[in-house]
Every structure is written in C-alpha cells, then in structure tokens.
Design an enzyme around this catalytic site. Structure first.
Site, PDB file in Angstrom:
ATOM      1  N   ASP A 181      65.746  30.860  38.290  1.00 37.35           N
ATOM      2  CA  ASP A 181      67.052  31.488  38.493  1.00 37.35           C
ATOM      3  C   ASP A 181      67.258  32.637  37.497  1.00 37.35           C
ATOM      4  OD1 ASP A 181      69.715  31.101  39.868  1.00 37.35           O
ATOM      5  OD2 ASP A 181      70.406  30.923  37.802  1.00 37.35           O
ATOM      6  N   GLU A 233      63.551  34.714  40.802  1.00 34.34           N
ATOM      7  CA  GLU A 233      64.755  35.271  41.412  1.00 34.34           C
ATOM      8  C   GLU A 233      65.185  36.402  40.489  1.00 34.34           C
ATOM      9  OE1 GLU A 233      69.377  34.887  42.395  1.00 34.34           O
ATOM     10  OE2 GLU A 233      68.479  34.428  40.471  1.00 34.34           O
TER      11      GLU A 233
HETATM   12  C1  NOJ Z   1      71.513  32.846  41.249  1.00 39.49           C
HETATM   13  C2  NOJ Z   1      71.804  31.668  42.123  1.00 39.49           C
HETATM   14  O1  NOJ Z   1      71.103  31.815  43.333  1.00 39.49           O
HETATM   15  C3  NOJ Z   1      73.299  31.646  42.313  1.00 39.49           C
HETATM   16  O2  NOJ Z   1      73.689  30.724  43.287  1.00 39.49           O
HETATM   17  C4  NOJ Z   1      73.934  31.342  40.974  1.00 39.49           C
HETATM   18  O3  NOJ Z   1      75.335  31.403  41.109  1.00 39.49           O
HETATM   19  C5  NOJ Z   1      73.502  32.365  39.935  1.00 39.49           C
HETATM   20  N1  NOJ Z   1      72.094  32.610  39.974  1.00 39.49           N
HETATM   21  C6  NOJ Z   1      73.852  31.878  38.553  1.00 39.49           C
HETATM   22  O4  NOJ Z   1      73.031  30.795  38.207  1.00 39.49           O
END
Ligand code: NOJ
Length: 583
Positions: A225, A302
């Site tokens: 993440d 991500e």
């Molecule tokens: C990316 C995640 O996909 C999202 O759902 C989340 O709110 C943010 N990162 C913060 O962790």
C-alpha cells in the site's frame, strides 16, 4: 453470429506449461475486498471463513491468484487500511487460524495468495502510536512516527502546509501527557493513520519481521500500500497542492512538475511521494523474500507515480515484481489514448525487464462498468451520488466488457476486482448517512468517496442480502439492480458477463496470451477509432480488435475465438466491441 459458449473446465494452469517461478509475469489476480465478498457469520461484514468457503468459485472462474485487502486488527477508520496489529486477524474477519485455513484451501485449489501490507502508516490504535503519544518529545517512542513542533509563538500552526489525501490538513496536534497542547504528527491520510518514520531503523526491522511472519504462514506475496510514500523529502518542505489518492495525471501535474528528469536525485516532485530513498527499502525486502529460496513470491507496488518510467523503477530486478498500471485504469475510452498508454506501459516496464500489469477497477475507484458509462471528456469522479449525472448503464456495461476483453488479451499480468466479472456498476444512490469512506467526512461531503464500489457482492437473486450472508445485514446497502446481476443469474447463461469472463480466462490461458508479445496491426492504422494488435506467443497469434467508433469494422481473417458482444450477421464488429481472432 453467436457468442462463444460458456467454458467448461479452465485450460491447463500455467504452472503446468511454463516456469512456475514466473507465474506472476502473466497471471490474472482477483482482488477480494474481504468486507464485501462473503459474510459467513451474518454480521453484515464479509469474513475469512466466507472467503474460504467460496474459493472454488474463483478456481472455476479461472484466475491464478487472489489478493485480499487488509483483514488485520483495526478500528476500521479506513476500512482496514489503518492497521493496529500487523500480525493478527481482526475478529470482524475471523482468527489467525481462519487465515491459515484460507491459505491452505487456496493452495489446494491451485490459487496463489497475496496479502496487503500497509507500511506507510499504522492505526492510531497501534501499540507503538499509543506509546508515542504517552511518551515525551524527543523520546525513542516518538522517533517511530513523524512528530514535529508547530510554528508560531505557541506552536499552534502545523509544521508545514501539506494536505491530507482524504481532505483537510496532514497534521494533527497531540495533547502532551501533562494535558498541554503539544507536538504535531504527520498523517498523509486520515488523522487516525499516523505516518511511520522510515528513517527509523526500528521501523525498517519491524516491517522485515512482518514480511517474515506472513511468509512463514505460506503467503505468496504482498500488495504494498502507498509504496511511493514511505520516504519523505528531508526537511519536509512546504507543498500546498491538493492531494488525491489517484494523483491527477489528466492535469499533467507530477510529470510536468519534475525538473530533474526521470532518473536521479534531483527530481523535484511532491516531497511526500516517490522519493528515491524508497527503493533501498524494496531492495531489502526483495532480499527477505529471496532468502526463502522460492523465486515465486512477489511484491506488487501500489504507487500512484507518473510517468510510467518512474513507476518502472519500482520493478527493477532487485526490487518488486509488479506495479499497478494506473495509467491504463485512468485512460478514457478513446482509441488513440488507449493505444498510446498500452504502448508506453509495455515500453516502460520492458525497459527494466518487468512485465506490464493491467487493471480497470479496484476498491478505490468508480467501477469501470459505471465509469465508462459517463462522458469520457470529464474528469473521473470520486464517487457518484443520486444528484449527480448518472452513468448510462447499458453503454457502461458494453464498454466495460469490451475494455476487459482488450485488457485480458494484453501480454503481462491483469488484476480484476471482485464483482466486475458480474458487470456490477457502482451503487449511485447510497444515502449520506451510510457512507463510511473517511474522504466523505474529511472533505465535508465535497468528495463522495469510494463506498459506491465497495458494496457487498450479490451471489443469489433471492434470499437475504442477495446471498452475501445468512442475514439481511450488509454493511452497505446493495442497490436493487444487483439482484438480476447475481452469480446465480449469470452462471451457465450464454452471453452473461460472468460467462464472458470465464471464456476469456480460459482462452487466455489456453493461448498463453499473458506470455505473448504485442504487435500493432498496420491493417487498421488508418482507422482512428480502432485499437488493433496481434498477440504473438508460443501457441501462435491471436488478433485482437476493439472498435470504439460508430460504424462497423471488418474483423481480421481467421476463426473468432470470442467477442465481448454479438457481432453482426455478416461478422462486422459493432461499436464498443472487442473480438479475439485466431489467425
Ligand atoms: C491505498 C488503498 O488502496 C486505499 O484504500 C487506502 O485508503 C489508502 N491506500 C491509504 O492506506
């Protein structure tokens, strides 16, 4: 001409035909959002026993792996992306034993399992953060997070002008143990998600240990993440731009703001994103994964990073394996732009020897069946409400099917988000009082946020919560239109979106499309509304043509393997249709 009939059994799994260690280079990975997939205990929130019970659905669908959004202990201030304990399971979702059982069942079915790792921030209920708040300024406990003194005579002003991705400021002030107003801590997301300080060796060691904890339990990889956020520019210089989860590539922001080129330290972008220092963290993590002697375990970034060459730096050989391709997700339904994004993505990933990935939907964006039913000249919305212009459902679904057929024919790995195989649209009539996305609250309702794409899955047309669970409870209400889209309404029905996905995944596997290479087709070069390429692979060539224009397009010569919607009687490809042809 009729559509391809429903597939029966999926073709041979890739591990039977190709290097099993490289499965991720061409895999199809299904994202399970645990809150919303299957609710076994009837409390209205999905759980891990529910996942385990339904994994055979995914085997039958024909995917290679699952990625699960977080199921760790959490106050759920950001639906689990606020982790209070990285080594356990929240009772909402089950127990650690339930996680083990789920991993074992997935492996029994030949499915890999990827779990979500959230290293940029923890929950404010994490034991480290609680300790930091109770400890004095300058203590080792505060060193694990980013605490600073404020500006002004009483330190009343935040340390800099950074904004939170979810709206509002990125700093919150604590009360010191003696009750006086004290230091501020940084949170790029919600106030309940304090950012870790990645200069701290303790933080680094902790996350390597967390990786080992889950690797020891048998997971096949991690989706990381906010992978581009861990390291902040030294001195935390001011940067007053609005922040958004997905970046704003349509405004050309990050790429245009860089003054130092694509490589090297001189890059001047937002000081909280994509700092060069993140890469040594992932080099270290690669070593942790490799220390198990299993080349098949992966890291997927991500990272909302622009341009694709910067994103490719996360997938250099000594770092991660994959990075989500958000350029593809954000691309409007326009042939020239799609062609350019595909070309650019393959070149950028290829320049570091990595496969490209493809994705159209996830838990953070309006589902593509809705997004593509809106004007393609407008900015992509962050949620759709009852008072907004409504997507054209029929058009959106037709384009979504064509877009997915285009995506699944591309070489590389693809991610699909739960429910897109049913053609689910976003819920666009959620009342404000049920919304749970912190974006909605922090932006004072200006941004509706992501709840619309997170509504529980419909499994059956009849029965409580459309088969999501044994009770009527569902943590977000399901829209009326989900009943006819339920799994039991689509399975075995020729032409249904579910059967289209099953066919696509079966043909993709049989023809090893994920492992092929792309060649643009000159024959269609003078047709501006067409995307046309050949996927050349070990099993021969498959020609793929997507028609985004208003008039029929002639298909290539060969045998039609499948089409996303009916071709016309003479075999012409209608508007918003993709066809796969064996030449
Ligand atoms: C990316 C995640 O996909 C999202 O759902 C989340 O709110 C943010 N990162 C913060 O962790």
């Amino acid at each position: 001409m009729t559509l391809t009939s429903p597939s029966t059994a999926p073709a041979a799994r890739p591990s039977e035909t190709t290097d099993p260690g490289a499965w991720w280079r061409h895999a199809v990975i299904y994202q399970i959002y645990p809150r919303s997939w299957v609710d076994r205990d009837g409390d209205g929130v999905g759980d891990l026993p529910g996942v385990t019970a339904r994994l055979s659905y995914l085997r039958d669908l024909g995917v290679d792996a699952v990625w699960l959004s977080p199921f760790y202990p959490s106050p759920q201030a950001d639906a689990g992306y606020d982790v209070a304990d990285y080594r356990d399971v929240d009772p909402l979702f089950g127990t650690l034993a339930d996680a083990d059982a789920m991993f074992a069942r997935a492996h029994e079915l030949g499915l890999k399992v990827i779990v979500d790792l959230v290293p940029n921030h923890s929950s404010d209920e994490h034991v480290w953060f609680r300790a930091a708040v109770s400890a004095p300024e300058g203590s080792p406990e505060r060193e694990r997070y980013i605490f600073q003194n404020g500006w002004g005579p009483n330190g009343d002003l935040p340390p800099n002008n950074w904004k939170s991705v979810f709206g509002g400021g990125a700093w919150t002030r604590v009360s010191e143990p003696d009750g006086t107003p004290g230091q501020w801590y940084l949170h790029l997301f919600d106030t309940r998600q304090p950012d870790f300080n990645w200069d701290s060796l303790e933080v680094r060691a902790e996350f390597e240990s967390v990786l080992r904890f889950w690797l020891d339990r048998g997971v096949d990889g991690f989706r990381v993440d906010v992978a581009h956020g861990l390291v902040k520019q030294a001195g935390l210089p001011d940067w007053g731009e609005e922040q958004e989860l997905l970046g704003r590539p349509e405004d050309g922001d990050v790429a245009d703001q860089r003054s130092g080129g694509l490589d090297g330290d001189a890059v001047k972008g937002p000081p909280m994103w994509d700092q060069d220092g993140v890469h040594e963290i992932y080099e270290q993590w690669r070593k942790v994964l490799d220390s198990y002697g299993r080349p098949d375990r992966i890291l997927c970034a991500e990272a909302w990073v622009e341009p694709a060459e910067r994103a490719a730096r996360y997938v250099r050989p000594a770092e991660m394996n994959q990075a989500f391709n958000f350029d593809f997700l954000q691309c409007p339904w326009k042939a020239a732009q799609l062609t350019a994004v595909i070309d650019h993505s393959l070149a950028a990933a290829g320049s570091v020897g990595a496969p490209s990935t493809w994705v159209l939907s996830n838990h953070d964006v309006v589902r593509h069946a809705s997004r593509l039913g809106l004007s393609q000249d407008e900015r992509r919305p962050n949620g759709i409400g009852a008072d907004d212009v409504q997507p054209d459902r029929e058009l959106g679904l037709r384009r979504a099917r064509a877009a997915t057929a285009l995506m699944l024919a591309l070489p590389g790995a693809s991610y699909i988000y739960q429910g897109e195989e049913l053609g689910l649209p976003d819920s666009t009539d959620l009342p404000d009082e049920v919304r749970q996305d912190p974006t909605f609250v922090r932006s004072r309702g200006v941004e509706l946020g992501r709840d619309g794409c997170r509504v529980p899955m419909p499994w059956t047309k009849a029965g409580p919560s459309l088969g999501f669970g044994p009770s009527e409870a569902a943590w977000l209400p399901q829209p009326a239109c989900y009943a006819d889209l339920a799994v039991d309404q689509q399975v075995g029905r020729v032409g249904s979106t579910l059967e289209l996905y099953r066919s696509m995944l079966s043909v993709r596997r049989g023809h090893r499309l994920g492992e092929g290479s792309l060649r643009w087709l000159e024959a269609y070069a003078d047709q501006p509304d067409v995307v046309a390429f050949a996927n050349d692979g070990a099993q021969g060539s498959v020609t793929v043509v997507t028609n985004l224009g208003a008039t029929f397009v002639s298909p290539p010569v060969g045998t039609v393997l499948l089409s996303s919607d009916e071709l016309d009687a003479a075999g012409g490809i209608p508007t918003d249709t993709t066809v796969w042809v064996r030449s």
